[in-house]
Design an enzyme around this catalytic site. Structure first.
Site, PDB file in Angstrom:
ATOM      1  CG  ASN A   7       9.383  40.731  10.662  1.00 42.41           C
ATOM      2  OD1 ASN A   7      10.347  40.157  10.147  1.00 42.41           O
ATOM      3  ND2 ASN A   7       9.089  41.984  10.382  1.00 42.41           N
ATOM      4  CG  HIS A  10      15.816  39.296  12.495  1.00 44.66           C
ATOM      5  ND1 HIS A  10      16.596  40.279  11.960  1.00 44.66           N
ATOM      6  CD2 HIS A  10      15.099  39.883  13.465  1.00 44.66           C
ATOM      7  CE1 HIS A  10      16.349  41.419  12.590  1.00 44.66           C
ATOM      8  NE2 HIS A  10      15.439  41.209  13.509  1.00 44.66           N
ATOM      9  CG  HIS A  43      10.683  45.647   5.561  1.00 45.84           C
ATOM     10  ND1 HIS A  43      11.185  46.537   6.475  1.00 45.84           N
ATOM     11  CD2 HIS A  43      10.523  46.351   4.416  1.00 45.84           C
ATOM     12  CE1 HIS A  43      11.331  47.723   5.887  1.00 45.84           C
ATOM     13  NE2 HIS A  43      10.939  47.630   4.642  1.00 45.84           N
ATOM     14  NE  ARG A  45      15.726  47.828   4.901  1.00 44.87           N
ATOM     15  CZ  ARG A  45      15.465  48.663   5.922  1.00 44.87           C
ATOM     16  NH1 ARG A  45      14.816  48.240   6.987  1.00 44.87           N
ATOM     17  NH2 ARG A  45      15.872  49.911   5.882  1.00 44.87           N
ATOM     18  NE  ARG A  49      19.148  46.670   5.334  1.00 47.39           N
ATOM     19  CZ  ARG A  49      19.072  47.689   6.202  1.00 47.39           C
ATOM     20  NH1 ARG A  49      18.875  47.459   7.472  1.00 47.39           N
ATOM     21  NH2 ARG A  49      19.192  48.921   5.783  1.00 47.39           N
ATOM     22  CD  GLU A  70       7.109  45.096   8.403  1.00 46.54           C
ATOM     23  OE1 GLU A  70       8.283  45.469   8.237  1.00 46.54           O
ATOM     24  OE2 GLU A  70       6.693  44.653   9.463  1.00 46.54           O
ATOM     25  CB  THR A 101      11.365  50.086  10.490  1.00 44.31           C
ATOM     26  OG1 THR A 101      11.409  49.021   9.552  1.00 44.31           O
ATOM     27  CG2 THR A 101      10.503  51.193   9.967  1.00 44.31           C
ATOM     28  CD  GLU A 151       3.062  46.975  12.606  1.00 42.03           C
ATOM     29  OE1 GLU A 151       2.715  46.457  11.534  1.00 42.03           O
ATOM     30  OE2 GLU A 151       4.121  46.692  13.204  1.00 42.03           O
ATOM     31  CG  HIS A 191       9.951  48.402  15.822  1.00 40.82           C
ATOM     32  ND1 HIS A 191      11.079  48.600  16.574  1.00 40.82           N
ATOM     33  CD2 HIS A 191      10.360  48.337  14.532  1.00 40.82           C
ATOM     34  CE1 HIS A 191      12.120  48.679  15.760  1.00 40.82           C
ATOM     35  NE2 HIS A 191      11.713  48.508  14.518  1.00 40.82           N
TER      36      HIS A 191
HETATM   37  N1  PXP Z   1       6.433  46.040  12.557  1.00 39.59           N
HETATM   38  C1  PXP Z   1       7.165  46.765  11.673  1.00 39.59           C
HETATM   39  C2  PXP Z   1       6.446  47.754  10.813  1.00 39.59           C
HETATM   40  C3  PXP Z   1       8.540  46.563  11.543  1.00 39.59           C
HETATM   41  O1  PXP Z   1       9.241  47.300  10.647  1.00 39.59           O
HETATM   42  C4  PXP Z   1       9.162  45.585  12.333  1.00 39.59           C
HETATM   43  C5  PXP Z   1      10.638  45.339  12.185  1.00 39.59           C
HETATM   44  O2  PXP Z   1      10.905  44.828  10.931  1.00 39.59           O
HETATM   45  C6  PXP Z   1       8.369  44.851  13.230  1.00 39.59           C
HETATM   46  C7  PXP Z   1       7.025  45.110  13.338  1.00 39.59           C
HETATM   47  C8  PXP Z   1       8.960  43.777  14.091  1.00 39.59           C
HETATM   48  O3  PXP Z   1       9.837  44.359  15.011  1.00 39.59           O
HETATM   49  P1  PXP Z   1      10.749  43.427  15.889  1.00 39.59           P
HETATM   50  O4  PXP Z   1      11.653  42.688  14.969  1.00 39.59           O
HETATM   51  O5  PXP Z   1      11.454  44.384  16.783  1.00 39.59           O
HETATM   52  O6  PXP Z   1       9.828  42.490  16.642  1.00 39.59           O
END
Ligand code: PXP
Length: 240
Positions: A7, A10, A43, A45, A49, A70, A101, A151, A191
């Protein structure tokens, strides 16, 4: 062993902190794939953001593995997904005030809306995953709305302060995974997964993909900072 979806939200968060052009999540995706990422997750959004529309459009053309979009189950996002055609969509709950999330989707409470969204996307050959807590009623509702994947939200496991709580949370994930597979669902998770807590989740039987962001991007800042500083010193010294 499950595959790894990286992901890269960030990376875009850092860029948006200055509303500038770097670091570009598209470049991060290329490098993540070169390092062995099996998929790229972003994601988009509602408040934009971090990831921007431009990012998902370019990523659709450049990602060589698979692109997991996402998004919230809104009309705006469904239209974007139908146009973009990501390899799969993960539907997530979205609140404007949250830092990330926070919980899983309430599939039980929004059964008919989610059934419509899942059908619209899957008819267009976009498999849908529902991001849910590892609760039996939510898992059963996910099967009823005919999502191909779930998920499992690993937040409770990841945030457990004591070993006993973490063991219990892992057991809940294990049972959720088994129940989902028995219902014909395919199972991803994510997550809060870190370099210290991911392996037990990776060992859950039938787990297909782990989506991990924060831990990887955090580590990349630290493993990259020495080189980045050396390179700036070289610029100041006029040696590049
Ligand atoms: N899966 C989903 C559905 C998420 O919303 C997120 C966070 O954006 C992640 C996985 C990844 O989580 P993390 O950044 O804590 O690894």
């Amino acid at each position: 062993m499950p595959t790894l979806g990286v992901n890269i939200d960030h990376v875009a968060t850092i860029r948006q902190a200055r509303r500038t052009v770097e670091p570009d999540p598209v470049a991060a995706a290329v490098l993540a794939e070169l390092a062995g990422a099996d998929g790229i997750t972003v994601h988009l959004r509602e408040d934009r953001r971090h990831i921007q529309d431009r990012d998902v459009q370019i990523l659709r053309q450049t990602v060589r593995t698979h692109l997991n979009l996402e998004m919230a189950a809104t009309d705006e996002m469904v239209a974007i997904a139908l146009d973009l055609k990501p390899n799969y969509v993960t539907l997530v709950p979205e609140k404007r005030q949250e830092v990330t999330t926070e919980g899983g989707l309430d599939v039980v409470g929004q059964r008919s809306h989610l059934a419509d969204v899942v059908q619209t996307l899957q008819v267009a050959h976009i498999p849908v995953s529902l991001f849910i807590d590892p609760d039996t009623p939510q898992i059963e509702a996910a099967a009823q709305v005919q999502a191909q994947f779930i998920e499992l939200h690993t937040g409770t496991y990841a945030e457990a302060k004591q070993e006993r709580q973490q063991t219990q949370a892992l057991e809940v994930l294990k049972q959720g995974c088994e129940r989902a597979i028995a219902l014909g669902l395919r199972v991803n998770a994510g997550h809060g997964l870190t370099y210290w807590n991911t392996y037990p989740v990776a060992c859950l039987k039938g787990m297909e993909e782990l989506n991990i962001g924060h831990a990887i991007i955090s580590r990349s800042v630290l493993v990259g900072i020495e080189r980045a500083v050396r390179e700036m010193k070289a610029v100041i010294a006029g040696s590049v």
